[in-house]
Design an enzyme around this catalytic site. Structure first.
Site, PDB file in Angstrom:
ATOM      1  N   ASN A  14      40.208  35.822  38.078  1.00  0.00           N
ATOM      2  CA  ASN A  14      40.664  35.692  36.822  1.00  0.00           C
ATOM      3  C   ASN A  14      42.035  36.050  36.625  1.00  0.00           C
ATOM      4  OD1 ASN A  14      38.608  34.853  34.728  1.00  0.00           O
ATOM      5  ND2 ASN A  14      37.364  35.909  35.820  1.00  0.00           N
ATOM      6  N   LEU A  85      36.589  47.891  35.344  1.00  0.00           N
ATOM      7  CA  LEU A  85      35.209  48.534  35.139  1.00  0.00           C
ATOM      8  C   LEU A  85      35.049  49.814  34.439  1.00  0.00           C
ATOM      9  CD1 LEU A  85      33.374  47.349  38.413  1.00  0.00           C
ATOM     10  CD2 LEU A  85      33.458  46.099  36.266  1.00  0.00           C
ATOM     11  N   HIS A 104      33.614  39.266  29.390  1.00  0.00           N
ATOM     12  CA  HIS A 104      32.329  39.644  29.848  1.00  0.00           C
ATOM     13  C   HIS A 104      31.738  38.392  30.077  1.00  0.00           C
ATOM     14  CE1 HIS A 104      29.082  42.418  30.292  1.00  0.00           C
ATOM     15  NE2 HIS A 104      28.067  41.536  29.624  1.00  0.00           N
TER      16      HIS A 104
HETATM   17  C1  GAR Z   1      34.219  38.060  35.699  1.00  0.00           C
HETATM   18  O1  GAR Z   1      33.054  37.383  35.835  1.00  0.00           O
HETATM   19  C2  GAR Z   1      34.093  39.124  34.655  1.00  0.00           C
HETATM   20  O2  GAR Z   1      33.702  38.213  33.492  1.00  0.00           O
HETATM   21  C3  GAR Z   1      33.308  40.241  35.121  1.00  0.00           C
HETATM   22  O3  GAR Z   1      33.659  40.404  36.380  1.00  0.00           O
HETATM   23  C4  GAR Z   1      34.081  39.422  36.970  1.00  0.00           C
HETATM   24  C5  GAR Z   1      35.417  39.601  37.664  1.00  0.00           C
HETATM   25  O4  GAR Z   1      35.989  38.371  38.627  1.00  0.00           O
HETATM   26  N1  GAR Z   1      33.496  41.455  34.177  1.00  0.00           N
HETATM   27  C6  GAR Z   1      32.448  42.229  33.858  1.00  0.00           C
HETATM   28  O5  GAR Z   1      31.461  42.170  34.261  1.00  0.00           O
HETATM   29  C7  GAR Z   1      32.887  43.334  32.850  1.00  0.00           C
HETATM   30  N2  GAR Z   1      31.842  43.889  32.265  1.00  0.00           N
HETATM   31  P1  GAR Z   1      37.219  38.351  39.156  1.00  0.00           P
HETATM   32  O6  GAR Z   1      37.692  39.845  39.571  1.00  0.00           O
HETATM   33  O7  GAR Z   1      37.089  37.271  40.084  1.00  0.00           O
HETATM   34  O8  GAR Z   1      38.226  37.756  38.031  1.00  0.00           O
END
Ligand code: GAR
Length: 187
Positions: A14, A85, A104
């Site tokens: 992201n 996190l 989220h």
């Molecule tokens: C994403 O899907 C985000 O929504 C989630 O972690 C992933 C990170 O992916 N966030 C959570 O679960 C927060 N509670 P990435 O590192 O490839 O962007």
């Protein structure tokens, strides 16, 4: 110029999308990526796109002004949590009222809270037999996944979906909407 700081703890896909989305903009830029994890994939992703990546530890985050000083020095307008996190300390939330947002990977208020992140969320959603999941972008307050909701988008869950396949669908939704929602908040 509006300046964004992205906080991420892991892979950082992201974060990469957000950096790329604003790469050619003359009015918005991602100035810095901050991470609590020195092995996080987000570090290389940021650096390969010429964005500084800064690693910090618990003490820096919870017991010092180091992060605040960096944010001030970079004139940060908006803090974006993209797969970050750790709970954001109240002191930072107070200084950046309504200027910290999180994504989220589920439809809050369901499937949120402490310990609900990444794959764990998708496992719980599949286990519960939900017909839909989605993404929630929200302001950050002192409670995990509890701040005011800004945007949600949904996706259908098919019978043969697994936590992995759901994670892929959710990531696609995130890539599509997160940068645009960030832009809409800035102006
Ligand atoms: C994403 O899907 C985000 O929504 C989630 O972690 C992933 C990170 O992916 N966030 C959570 O679960 C927060 N509670 P990435 O590192 O490839 O962007």
């Amino acid at each position: 110029m509006k300046n964004i700081a992205v906080f991420a703890s892991g892979n950082g896909t992201n974060a990469e999308r957000i950096i790329k989305y604003f790469e050619k903009s003359s009015i918005v830029q991602v100035n810095i990526v901050l991470t609590n994890n020195s092995n996080a994939g987000v570090i290389k992703r940021a650096q390969s796109l010429f964005v500084d990546a800064h690693v910090f530890n618990r003490n820096d985050f919870y017991n010092s002004d180091k992060i605040l000083d960096i944010l001030k020095q970079k004139n940060i307008d908006l803090i974006v949590l993209a797969g970050f996190l750790w709970l954001v300390p109240e002191s930072l939330i107070e200084k950046y009222q309504n200027r910290i947002i999180n994504i989220h990977p589920a439809l809050l208020p369901d499937y949120g809270g402490k310990g609900m992140y990444g794959q764990r969320v998708h496992e719980a959603v599949i286990e519960a037999g939900e017909p839909k999941s989605g993404i929630t972008i929200h302001y950050v307050n002192k409670i995990y996944d509890n701040g005011q909701i800004i945007f949600q988008a949904k996706v259908n869950i098919e019978k043969n979906d697994t936590p992995q396949s759901l994670a892929e669908k959710i990531h696609l939704l995130e890539y599509k909407h997160f940068p645009e929602v960030i832009e809409s908040i800035l102006f």
